[in-house]
Scaffold this active site. Structure first.
Site, PDB file in Angstrom:
ATOM      1  N   CYS A  44      83.876  40.685 -28.293  1.00 27.80           N
ATOM      2  CA  CYS A  44      82.952  40.346 -29.366  1.00 27.80           C
ATOM      3  C   CYS A  44      83.097  38.862 -29.709  1.00 27.80           C
ATOM      4  O   CYS A  44      84.163  38.276 -29.559  1.00 27.80           O
ATOM      5  CB  CYS A  44      83.244  41.191 -30.608  1.00 27.80           C
ATOM      6  SG  CYS A  44      82.051  40.916 -31.956  1.00 27.80           S
ATOM      7  N   ASP A  46      83.181  37.677 -32.540  1.00 27.16           N
ATOM      8  CA  ASP A  46      83.917  37.587 -33.805  1.00 27.16           C
ATOM      9  C   ASP A  46      85.084  36.596 -33.705  1.00 27.16           C
ATOM     10  O   ASP A  46      85.908  36.688 -32.793  1.00 27.16           O
ATOM     11  CB  ASP A  46      84.435  38.988 -34.162  1.00 27.16           C
ATOM     12  CG  ASP A  46      84.923  39.076 -35.598  1.00 27.16           C
ATOM     13  OD1 ASP A  46      85.794  38.277 -35.988  1.00 27.16           O
ATOM     14  OD2 ASP A  46      84.437  39.955 -36.333  1.00 27.16           O
ATOM     15  N   ARG A  48      87.717  36.373 -35.196  1.00 26.28           N
ATOM     16  CA  ARG A  48      89.067  36.933 -35.383  1.00 26.28           C
ATOM     17  C   ARG A  48      89.616  37.607 -34.140  1.00 26.28           C
ATOM     18  O   ARG A  48      90.709  38.174 -34.173  1.00 26.28           O
ATOM     19  CB  ARG A  48      89.026  37.949 -36.542  1.00 26.28           C
ATOM     20  CG  ARG A  48      88.625  37.340 -37.867  1.00 26.28           C
ATOM     21  CD  ARG A  48      88.247  38.391 -38.878  1.00 26.28           C
ATOM     22  NE  ARG A  48      87.028  39.111 -38.484  1.00 26.28           N
ATOM     23  CZ  ARG A  48      86.450  40.062 -39.213  1.00 26.28           C
ATOM     24  NH1 ARG A  48      86.997  40.439 -40.358  1.00 26.28           N
ATOM     25  NH2 ARG A  48      85.345  40.649 -38.799  1.00 26.28           N
ATOM     26  N   HIS A 100      86.480  45.809 -31.115  1.00 26.40           N
ATOM     27  CA  HIS A 100      87.437  45.704 -32.222  1.00 26.40           C
ATOM     28  C   HIS A 100      86.967  46.551 -33.396  1.00 26.40           C
ATOM     29  O   HIS A 100      85.768  46.684 -33.646  1.00 26.40           O
ATOM     30  CB  HIS A 100      87.626  44.234 -32.651  1.00 26.40           C
ATOM     31  CG  HIS A 100      86.423  43.610 -33.281  1.00 26.40           C
ATOM     32  ND1 HIS A 100      86.308  43.423 -34.645  1.00 26.40           N
ATOM     33  CD2 HIS A 100      85.271  43.130 -32.747  1.00 26.40           C
ATOM     34  CE1 HIS A 100      85.140  42.845 -34.913  1.00 26.40           C
ATOM     35  NE2 HIS A 100      84.489  42.659 -33.789  1.00 26.40           N
ATOM     36  N   CYS A 103      84.018  45.915 -36.536  1.00 24.22           N
ATOM     37  CA  CYS A 103      82.974  45.067 -35.950  1.00 24.22           C
ATOM     38  C   CYS A 103      81.693  45.137 -36.805  1.00 24.22           C
ATOM     39  O   CYS A 103      81.129  46.215 -37.008  1.00 24.22           O
ATOM     40  CB  CYS A 103      82.678  45.510 -34.517  1.00 24.22           C
ATOM     41  SG  CYS A 103      81.465  44.444 -33.699  1.00 24.22           S
TER      42      CYS A 103
END
Ligand code: CO
Length: 212
Positions: A44, A46, A48, A100, A103
């Site tokens: 992803c 993302d 993080r 993750h 999400c």
């Protein structure tokens, strides 16, 4: 919370490069010659979930493709090109789809939240949502979100394994293993969802177990 300004990033970069050379004087010279990663990471976007850091691998070890909700869409030329280059040219041994928990893209699809243009991209999750509706509807929202994140990883593993790129690699006897992992934002830990696929037989078994 303070946010670093661009000049600070250049400063940090110089310090990082100096440290790398201090530890291994030939590091950049060697890497600039060629890359020989054995992993393709599909994750992803993302912020993080940084691929290399999570698994402790230095530059040169992971070929990376990231997009919102780590989707592998059979008509996405971008993702397919990364997959094809990784398998045919770099000859990676492992393709890892890493989702993750938490999400936002998966949550928006689950709850039909309107976000914007990305809604169109997230429509690719609707088939999986329909296929697993009974299970997802039996859970409270938080558990359904976690479960849908896992379901999404399994679906994307199947999508990778069904591409012509992977099918052709297997047909010519090249070993490519597709894995499905999920990362926890809360504890920083990766879990193996145990949906490894390394042959047509595995693909058939996984399809029977998890549906279309
Ligand atoms: Co995400």
């Amino acid at each position: 919370m303070t946010y670093p300004e661009p000049p600070e990033l250049f400063e940090a970069n110089r310090a990082w490069a100096a440290k790398m050379v201090e530890d291994d004087p030939d590091f950049f010279a060697r890497l600039s010659e060629q890359q020989t990663p054995s992993y393709l990471w599909i994750g992803c976007a993302d912020s993080r979930v940084p691929a290399n850091q999570i698994v402790g691998l230095p530059p040169g070890e992971v070929f990376v493709h990231r997009n919102i909700a780590n989707l592998v869409v059979p008509s996405d030329l971008n993702c397919l090109s990364v997959l094809q280059y990784a398998i045919d040219v770099l000859e990676v041994k492992h393709v890892v789809v890493t989702g993750h928990y938490g999400c936002g893209g998966v949550k928006a699809a689950l709850l039909d939240q309107r976000v914007g243009l990305v809604d169109n991209w997230l429509r690719h999750l609707q088939a999986a949502k329909r296929d697993h509706a009974a299970e997802l509807e039996s859970l409270d929202v938080e558990d359904a979100h976690d479960r849908f994140c896992e379901i999404n990883v399994r679906c994307q593993v199947l999508n990778v394994a069904r591409t012509t790129v992977v099918q052709d690699a297997w047909a010519r006897g090249q070993q490519v293993q597709v894995h499905g992992w999920i990362y926890g934002l809360r504890d920083g830990l990766l879990q193996d969802l145990k949906v490894d696929v390394s042959s047509l037989d595995d693909l058939e078994t996984l399809t029977k177990t998890y549906g279309p």
